[in-house]
Design a protein around this motif. Structure first.
Motif, mmCIF file in Angstrom:
data_model
loop_
_atom_site.group_PDB
_atom_site.id
_atom_site.type_symbol
_atom_site.label_atom_id
_atom_site.label_comp_id
_atom_site.label_asym_id
_atom_site.label_seq_id
_atom_site.Cartn_x
_atom_site.Cartn_y
_atom_site.Cartn_z
ATOM 1 N N ASN A 161 0.857 -1.175 0.000
ATOM 2 C CA ASN A 161 0.000 0.000 0.000
ATOM 3 C C ASN A 161 0.902 1.236 0.000
ATOM 4 N N ASN A 216 -9.768 -5.699 -4.215
ATOM 5 C CA ASN A 216 -9.720 -4.363 -4.813
ATOM 6 C C ASN A 216 -11.003 -3.999 -5.530
ATOM 7 N N ARG A 219 -13.165 -2.571 -2.904
ATOM 8 C CA ARG A 219 -12.860 -1.148 -2.609
ATOM 9 C C ARG A 219 -13.453 -0.266 -3.708
#
Ligand code: SAJ
Length: 432
Positions: A161, A216, A219
């Motif tokens: 990240n 992902n 998200r």
């Protein structure tokens, strides 16, 4: 039988691809006692690394690279020395959002041609489910390697990240999948030796590949949800940020996400296309994932529409008006502009023939002015595209007034709306 420590000291790790994923991994393997060789096709990058310098802005690397040195090379022959190979190359999408696996195929080919018999090969790059079986394994078999005998293939999706000062290669839990029990055991053992966190073995390599695209996509759809709320609340005169803060007081089953001028980076706007494309080939259409991508891809243009509305309030056209874009990077306090919403915003501004000025303190070589001061001097309107820490403290209403800024579009909802309105500046946030 060797202890783990003895084994790690004798085993050689080769990291293929020394970017924001591979470089910390190589340093961490060194830190944990492996002999490490880094392989990258970029000689400039190798030279910097061999000099103990990090080509990437990263807290862990800046602290550890000078101490845990390793050799970086572009000589594929050196790959033959490795017992464990970690492939960490980019997996971008092309302009039609189709996954481009060329870097993964090239790297796997290079490894297959220079493989030490019996080595463990782990792919960390994000790929769609099925790639290890359908693309990687055949590349090794074509070179005469039998999976599970001459080579052990595994997948451990990267979870780096960028810009995160808490979670990094040393402590982020990982999932691992492999073709066979021995490959899985060896991959789990390797990651347990370098990560202080859970290493979760998966049912098969396909589930391990699916985990990353699911994380992902999760998200991306949640960001699309709040981006759609922002556009709706702009019509309803509701402050979406206040509503999200309110909803966040619920201690269970609510996870806050935040609307913004767009979704950038090499993960979130990219990974969902991996799942969309692979499922389509199997006959399933991810309508919901596609819609989320459409909503998020529409945010840069929406941000420019907000600017046009704000300029109308002061009787100015976008055409020939000086617009300062604050930030190029896709997220705060890093120097990475891949898939950055800023680039889309600039494109839309130029299509409307605005006079565009750009300043990003982390990417000065692609800024059009040399300082924030120069940008403010040249602009009548501002769009905050990246909430870099440098901007948060240097843009109080009085400074904007001093430079004749009439309009401020806060693409990250990072500023106090009321303060700018009281100073007579037309302020618009995303959904507030
Ligand atoms: N963004 C929003 N609203 C949000 C969160 C992000 O608009 O609520 C935007 C950001 O501004 C940025 C883009 O989305 O343009 C991506 O932001 P990100 O925070 O997800 O940052 P990334 O791209 O570095 O994502 C990484 C991912 N890590 C991996 O894929 C290994 C992601 O899984 C992490 O969840 C994310 O970091 C994180 O949590 O920071």
């Amino acid at each position: 039988m060797n202890t783990n420590e003895e084994r790690t000291k004798q085993e050689t790790v080769c990291v293929v691809g020394l970017g924001y994923v591979g470089l910390p991994l190589a340093v961490r393997a060194r830190e944990r006692g492996y002999r490490v060789i880094g392989f990258d096709v970029n000689e400039e990058r190798n030279a910097l690394i061999n000099d103990g310098k990090s080509p990437i802005e990263d807290q862990y690397l800046e602290a550890k690279l000078p101490k845990y040195r390793f050799e970086a090379t572009n000589n594929p022959e050196r790959i033959r020395e490795a017992d464990i190979l970690l492939i960490c190359v980019p997996t971008p999408v092309d302009e039609l959002h189709n996954p481009d696996l060329t870097p993964v195929e090239n790297a796997s080919q290079t490894v297959a041609k220079n493989l030490k018999k019996g080595a463990l090969v782990v792919l960390e790059s994000t790929v769609n489910p099925g790639v290890s079986e359908e693309i990687i394994a055949p590349l090794f078999e074509k070179e005469g390697h039998t999976i599970g005998h001459d080579v052990f293939l595994a997948h451990c999706p990267e979870r780096i990240n960028p810009g995160d000062d808490v979670w990094n290669v040393t402590n982020i839990p990982r999932v691992v999948g492999a073709f066979d029990a021995e490959g899985l055991a060896r991959a789990v053992r390797f990651y347990e030796s370098i990560v202080d966190g859970e290493i979760r073995p998966m049912k098969s390599i396909r589930e391990a590949e699916a985990v990353k695209v699911v994380e992902n996509s999760f998200r991306d759809i949640n960001i699309a949800f709040v981006n759609e709320l922002a556009r709706s609340f702009d019509c309803l005169d509701i402050d979406v940020a206040d509503v999200i803060r309110g909803a966040s007081t619920k201690p269970f089953s609510f996870m806050p996400h935040f609307p913004s001028c767009g979704v950038g980076g090499h993960c979130i706007p990219v990974d969902p296309y991996y799942l969309i494309e692979r499922a389509k080939r199997a006959g399933f259409d991810h309508k919901f994932l596609r819609l989320a991508r459409e909503i998020n891809n529409g945010m840069p243009e929406y941000t420019v529409e907000l600017l046009q509305d704000a300029l109308n309030e002061v009787g100015l056209p976008l055409n020939k008006t000086g617009v300062g874009v604050l930030g190029l990077s896709y997220k705060a306090n890093i120097d990475d502009l891949r898939e950055s919403p800023s680039l889309e915003i600039i494109k839309h501004l130029k299509r409307h023939r605005a006079t565009v000025h750009v300043f990003d303190p982390h990417i000065k070589d692609q800024s059009t002015v040399s300082s924030l001061e120069a940008l403010l001097e040249a602009s009548t309107a501002l769009i905050l595209a990246t909430n870099h820490r440098e901007f948060l403290s240097e843009l109080p209403p009085e400074i904007l007034k001093k430079h004749g800024i009439l309009v401020f579009i806060d693409g990250k909802n990072a500023f106090d709306k009321k303060a700018y309105q009281e100073a007579g500046i037309v302020y618009k946030g995303i959904g507030r």
